[in-house]
Design an enzyme around this catalytic site. Structure first.
Site, PDB file in Angstrom:
ATOM      1  N   LYS A 126      -2.047  -1.523  -3.996  1.00  0.00           N
ATOM      2  CA  LYS A 126      -2.948  -0.372  -3.903  1.00  0.00           C
ATOM      3  C   LYS A 126      -2.132   0.914  -3.969  1.00  0.00           C
ATOM      4  O   LYS A 126      -1.141   1.005  -3.242  1.00  0.00           O
ATOM      5  CB  LYS A 126      -3.696  -0.443  -2.582  1.00  0.00           C
ATOM      6  CG  LYS A 126      -4.563   0.765  -2.282  1.00  0.00           C
ATOM      7  CD  LYS A 126      -5.073   0.729  -0.870  1.00  0.00           C
ATOM      8  CE  LYS A 126      -5.851   2.008  -0.605  1.00  0.00           C
ATOM      9  NZ  LYS A 126      -6.263   2.163   0.757  1.00  0.00           N
ATOM     10  N   LYS A 163       0.860  -1.188   0.000  1.00  0.00           N
ATOM     11  CA  LYS A 163       0.000   0.000   0.000  1.00  0.00           C
ATOM     12  C   LYS A 163       0.891   1.231   0.000  1.00  0.00           C
ATOM     13  O   LYS A 163       1.691   1.433   0.907  1.00  0.00           O
ATOM     14  CB  LYS A 163      -0.897  -0.013   1.232  1.00  0.00           C
ATOM     15  CG  LYS A 163      -1.788   1.221   1.357  1.00  0.00           C
ATOM     16  CD  LYS A 163      -2.716   1.099   2.548  1.00  0.00           C
ATOM     17  CE  LYS A 163      -3.614   2.310   2.676  1.00  0.00           C
ATOM     18  NZ  LYS A 163      -4.524   2.177   3.818  1.00  0.00           N
TER      19      LYS A 163
HETATM   20  C1  PBG Z   1      -7.639   2.942   5.711  1.00  0.00           C
HETATM   21  C2  PBG Z   1      -7.914   2.948   4.263  1.00  0.00           C
HETATM   22  C3  PBG Z   1      -7.705   3.985   3.332  1.00  0.00           C
HETATM   23  C4  PBG Z   1      -8.137   3.512   2.112  1.00  0.00           C
HETATM   24  C5  PBG Z   1      -8.590   2.214   2.305  1.00  0.00           C
HETATM   25  N1  PBG Z   1      -8.420   1.869   3.653  1.00  0.00           N
HETATM   26  C6  PBG Z   1      -7.227   5.366   3.506  1.00  0.00           C
HETATM   27  C7  PBG Z   1      -5.836   5.679   3.842  1.00  0.00           C
HETATM   28  O1  PBG Z   1      -4.942   4.837   3.914  1.00  0.00           O
HETATM   29  O2  PBG Z   1      -5.646   6.874   4.069  1.00  0.00           O
HETATM   30  C8  PBG Z   1      -8.124   4.295   0.846  1.00  0.00           C
HETATM   31  C9  PBG Z   1      -9.139   3.901  -0.115  1.00  0.00           C
HETATM   32  C10 PBG Z   1      -9.358   4.812  -1.245  1.00  0.00           C
HETATM   33  O3  PBG Z   1      -8.749   5.882  -1.407  1.00  0.00           O
HETATM   34  O4  PBG Z   1     -10.222   4.422  -2.024  1.00  0.00           O
HETATM   35  N2  PBG Z   1      -6.293   2.866   6.022  1.00  0.00           N
HETATM   36 ZN    ZN Z   2      -5.648   3.518   8.036  1.00  0.00          ZN
END
Ligand code: PBG
Ligand code: ZN
Length: 329
Positions: A249, A196
């Site tokens: 992601k 991520k």
């Molecule tokens: C929580 C989370 C996030 C997303 C999914 N789970 C936000 C982040 O990491 O700030 C992002 C999903 C999206 O932008 O569609 N950690």
């Molecule tokens: Zn988070």
């Protein structure tokens, strides 16, 4: 020496029928996971301003929405909670009566054969908006994974099939796997947000979930977008810790990684096409500059072509509508 004129690639493109016959990748609604927002303290579904066409649902109508998704032929939802209570440790993330736990029980009760995935993180639930536990102004990794394990167990107790830890803490998969097994949930799977990235494409989600960090940023736990090898190490470690499904992601700006991960590892691979990817398409289409459905299909097919087995996308419902029409006759 050129093979032309004996070789002519246009032969296999000469009409719709032959093009369809030799189409290499075919998107299906069965590949899609639909995000589902459930919010405390609202009476009816509210459209999310940063994600046109996406709604946040109260508990009272969450099952109805899950049924609509199921009826479109989609097999799975990933649930995000928007709680009204936030505190230092994010306690509403592992509360028996937390909004996600309630939503999972509600969907379980009213919808059959739907795979329920829960996002396991703290950022929507903590007053500081970070994904981990903050101690002396820093994110404490080893305390964070203890809290994340509690979150996972509470979600499994509510009836989740798959837990999706998204905090990017070291050892989170191991901590969650052990906690699930200790509590009798050895059949609950883990889909880790393994690679991520700290992306600027999450802004519309944070706007929706009110989960921006109140100080600093997420660079000390999420990956820098310049680093592909580091991302592969993250995936390798999650596999060693016992993950069932790995994830990259965002998706569209990281197709090279999806491709590499798919060729290096044999686990099911998910790609998360994030809020910013959706918003880019949506708002450009609203301005009349692109054909929304066509760009959507091109993006989703590219993600599949790169190697994703399943795709989390805010377009899930619309894509399913189109794909069902296209292939049902
Ligand atoms: C929580 C989370 C996030 C997303 C999914 N789970 C936000 C982040 O990491 O700030 C992002 C999903 C999206 O932008 O569609 N950690
Ligand atoms: Zn988070």
């Amino acid at each position: 020496m050129s093979k032309f004129p004996t070789v002519r690639l246009r032969r296999l493109r000469s009409n719709e029928s032959i093009r369809e016959l030799f189409q290499e990748v075919r998107l299906s609604e069965k590949d899609l996971i639909a995000p589902l927002f459930v919010q405390e303290g609202i009476e009816r579904a509210v459209e999310i301003e940063s994600l046109p066409g996406i709604f946040s649902f109260p508990l009272s109508s969450i099952a109805e929405e899950a049924i609509r998704i199921k009826e479109l032929g989609i097999n799975s939802v990933i649930i995000f909670g928007i709680p009204s209570h936030k505190d230092e440790e994010g306690s509403s993330a592992f509360d028996y009566n937390g909004i996600v736990q309630k939503a999972v029980r509600e969907i379980r009760k009213k919808v059959n054969d739907l795979t329920i995935i829960t996002d396991a993180c703290l950022c929507q639930y903590t007053s500081h908006g970070h994904c981990g536990f903050v101690k002396d102004g820093k994110i404490d990794n080893d305390l964070s994974i203890k809290v994340l394990a509690k979150v996972a167990v509470s979600q499994a107790e509510a009836g989740a099939d798959i837990i999706a830890p998204s905090a990017m803490m070291d050892g989170q998969v191991k901590a969650i796997r052990e906690a699930l097994d200790d509590h009798g949930f050895s059949n609950v799977s883990i889909m880790s947000y393994s690679a991520k990235f700290a992306s600027s494409l999450y802004t519309p989600f944070r706007y929706a979930a009110n989960s921006s960090p109140s100080f600093g940023n997420r660079m000390s736990y999420q990956l820098f977008y310049a680093n592909a090898r580091e991302a592969l190490r993250e995936i390798q470690l999650d596999i060693e810790e016992g993950v069932d499904i790995i994830m990259v992601k965002p998706a569209i700006a990281y197709l090279d990684l999806i491709y590499r991960v798919k060729s290096l590892f044999n686990l099911p691979l998910a790609a998360y096409s994030v809020s910013g990817e959706y918003a880019l398409v949506k708002f450009t289409a609203k301005a009349g500059m692109i054909d929304e459905d066509q760009v959507m299909l091109e993006f989703l097919t590219s993600i599949k072509r790169a190697g994703a087995d399943v795709i989390i996308t805010y377009f899930a419902k619309r894509a399913a509508e189109i794909l069902k029409d296209k292939y049902s006759h």
